[in-house]
Design a protein around this motif. Structure first.
Motif, PDB file in Angstrom:
ATOM      1  N   ARG A  77       3.242  -5.440   1.848  1.00  0.00           N
ATOM      2  CA  ARG A  77       2.700  -4.647   2.961  1.00  0.00           C
ATOM      3  C   ARG A  77       1.900  -3.543   2.309  1.00  0.00           C
ATOM      4  O   ARG A  77       2.443  -2.750   1.539  1.00  0.00           O
ATOM      5  N   VAL A  78       0.605  -3.512   2.595  1.00  0.00           N
ATOM      6  CA  VAL A  78      -0.299  -2.606   1.902  1.00  0.00           C
ATOM      7  C   VAL A  78      -1.079  -1.784   2.918  1.00  0.00           C
ATOM      8  O   VAL A  78      -1.701  -2.343   3.827  1.00  0.00           O
ATOM      9  N   LEU A  79      -1.047  -0.457   2.749  1.00  0.00           N
ATOM     10  CA  LEU A  79      -1.898   0.421   3.526  1.00  0.00           C
ATOM     11  C   LEU A  79      -3.249   0.442   2.818  1.00  0.00           C
ATOM     12  O   LEU A  79      -3.320   0.713   1.617  1.00  0.00           O
ATOM     13  N   VAL A  80      -4.315   0.146   3.564  1.00  0.00           N
ATOM     14  CA  VAL A  80      -5.664   0.056   2.997  1.00  0.00           C
ATOM     15  C   VAL A  80      -6.550   1.098   3.667  1.00  0.00           C
ATOM     16  O   VAL A  80      -6.572   1.200   4.897  1.00  0.00           O
ATOM     17  N   VAL A  81      -7.274   1.854   2.852  1.00  0.00           N
ATOM     18  CA  VAL A  81      -8.226   2.841   3.368  1.00  0.00           C
ATOM     19  C   VAL A  81      -9.591   2.525   2.769  1.00  0.00           C
ATOM     20  O   VAL A  81      -9.732   2.421   1.546  1.00  0.00           O
ATOM     21  N   LEU A 113      -8.926   2.170  -1.143  1.00  0.00           N
ATOM     22  CA  LEU A 113      -7.688   2.706  -1.686  1.00  0.00           C
ATOM     23  C   LEU A 113      -6.542   1.888  -1.123  1.00  0.00           C
ATOM     24  O   LEU A 113      -6.472   1.666   0.096  1.00  0.00           O
ATOM     25  N   TYR A 114      -5.655   1.420  -2.002  1.00  0.00           N
ATOM     26  CA  TYR A 114      -4.457   0.689  -1.598  1.00  0.00           C
ATOM     27  C   TYR A 114      -3.231   1.540  -1.878  1.00  0.00           C
ATOM     28  O   TYR A 114      -3.118   2.138  -2.950  1.00  0.00           O
ATOM     29  N   HIS A 115      -2.305   1.569  -0.923  1.00  0.00           N
ATOM     30  CA  HIS A 115      -0.972   2.117  -1.166  1.00  0.00           C
ATOM     31  C   HIS A 115       0.003   0.983  -0.865  1.00  0.00           C
ATOM     32  O   HIS A 115       0.065   0.505   0.279  1.00  0.00           O
ATOM     33  N   ILE A 116       0.733   0.531  -1.883  1.00  0.00           N
ATOM     34  CA  ILE A 116       1.693  -0.559  -1.699  1.00  0.00           C
ATOM     35  C   ILE A 116       2.926   0.027  -1.011  1.00  0.00           C
ATOM     36  O   ILE A 116       3.626   0.872  -1.571  1.00  0.00           O
ATOM     37  N   VAL A 117       3.174  -0.424   0.216  1.00  0.00           N
ATOM     38  CA  VAL A 117       4.309   0.073   0.995  1.00  0.00           C
ATOM     39  C   VAL A 117       5.573  -0.674   0.594  1.00  0.00           C
ATOM     40  O   VAL A 117       6.612  -0.065   0.337  1.00  0.00           O
ATOM     41  N   THR A 118       5.484  -1.994   0.541  1.00  0.00           N
ATOM     42  CA  THR A 118       6.605  -2.821   0.086  1.00  0.00           C
ATOM     43  C   THR A 118       6.038  -4.016  -0.670  1.00  0.00           C
ATOM     44  O   THR A 118       4.891  -4.416  -0.476  1.00  0.00           O
ATOM     45  N   GLY A 119       6.878  -4.603  -1.506  1.00  0.00           N
ATOM     46  CA  GLY A 119       6.507  -5.830  -2.196  1.00  0.00           C
ATOM     47  C   GLY A 119       6.208  -5.633  -3.665  1.00  0.00           C
ATOM     48  O   GLY A 119       6.298  -4.532  -4.214  1.00  0.00           O
ATOM     49  N   ARG A 120       5.844  -6.756  -4.282  1.00  0.00           N
ATOM     50  CA  ARG A 120       5.565  -6.775  -5.718  1.00  0.00           C
ATOM     51  C   ARG A 120       4.555  -7.883  -5.981  1.00  0.00           C
ATOM     52  O   ARG A 120       4.691  -8.988  -5.462  1.00  0.00           O
ATOM     53  N   ALA A 125      -8.916   2.389   8.248  1.00  0.00           N
ATOM     54  CA  ALA A 125      -7.625   2.111   7.634  1.00  0.00           C
ATOM     55  C   ALA A 125      -6.950   0.961   8.355  1.00  0.00           C
ATOM     56  O   ALA A 125      -7.156   0.746   9.548  1.00  0.00           O
ATOM     57  N   GLY A 126      -6.144   0.231   7.593  1.00  0.00           N
ATOM     58  CA  GLY A 126      -5.411  -0.874   8.176  1.00  0.00           C
ATOM     59  C   GLY A 126      -4.224  -1.248   7.319  1.00  0.00           C
ATOM     60  O   GLY A 126      -4.033  -0.720   6.218  1.00  0.00           O
ATOM     61  N   MET A 127      -3.434  -2.160   7.845  1.00  0.00           N
ATOM     62  CA  MET A 127      -2.298  -2.719   7.110  1.00  0.00           C
ATOM     63  C   MET A 127      -2.638  -4.145   6.727  1.00  0.00           C
ATOM     64  O   MET A 127      -3.128  -4.925   7.547  1.00  0.00           O
TER      65      MET A 127
END
Length: 114
Positions: free
Chosen positions: A101-105, A58-65, A37-39
């Protein structure tokens, strides 16, 4: 932070500060055999240089568009979006209108580039 038994707990603010200090677009903070996992950070208007990966992602968008192109299809994404990209499928963010800012797994762990 580890608990001595292998568990880890991470704080996004701390990861953001570390990523900024190291001036890295991608900061891996976890690696075990089954996943890593990383940012991932991209500024508004930036180009996303990533190439397809050998692992599911897997991406989880933390902030942004932005817009995430997976294969030939575009998907608008914003804070709270969760996206799955199968291994080896071309994908990239584009039309980034707010800093991402995207959390990536990755599963299994991402294979390091040669």
């Amino acid at each position: 932070m580890t608990d001595g038994g292998g568990a880890e707990v991470h704080d996004l603010a701390t990861l953001d500060a570390r990523q900024a200090a190291e001036e890295r677009r991608y900061l891996e903070f976890l690696r075990v055999p089954a996943m890593s996992a990383g940012m991932y950070a991209l500024q508004a208007g930036a180009a996303d240089p990533q190439q397809p990966h050998a692992e599911d992602e897997l991406y989880h968008i933390v902030t942004g568009r932005a817009v995430l192109r997976i294969g030939e299809k575009d998907h608008p994404v914003a804070a709270g979006s969760v996206c799955f990209v199968p291994a080896r499928v071309p994908h990239r963010f584009h039309s980034i209108t707010e800093d991402l800012r995207v959390l990536v797994v990755f599963s299994p762990s991402e294979t390091p580039e040669p």
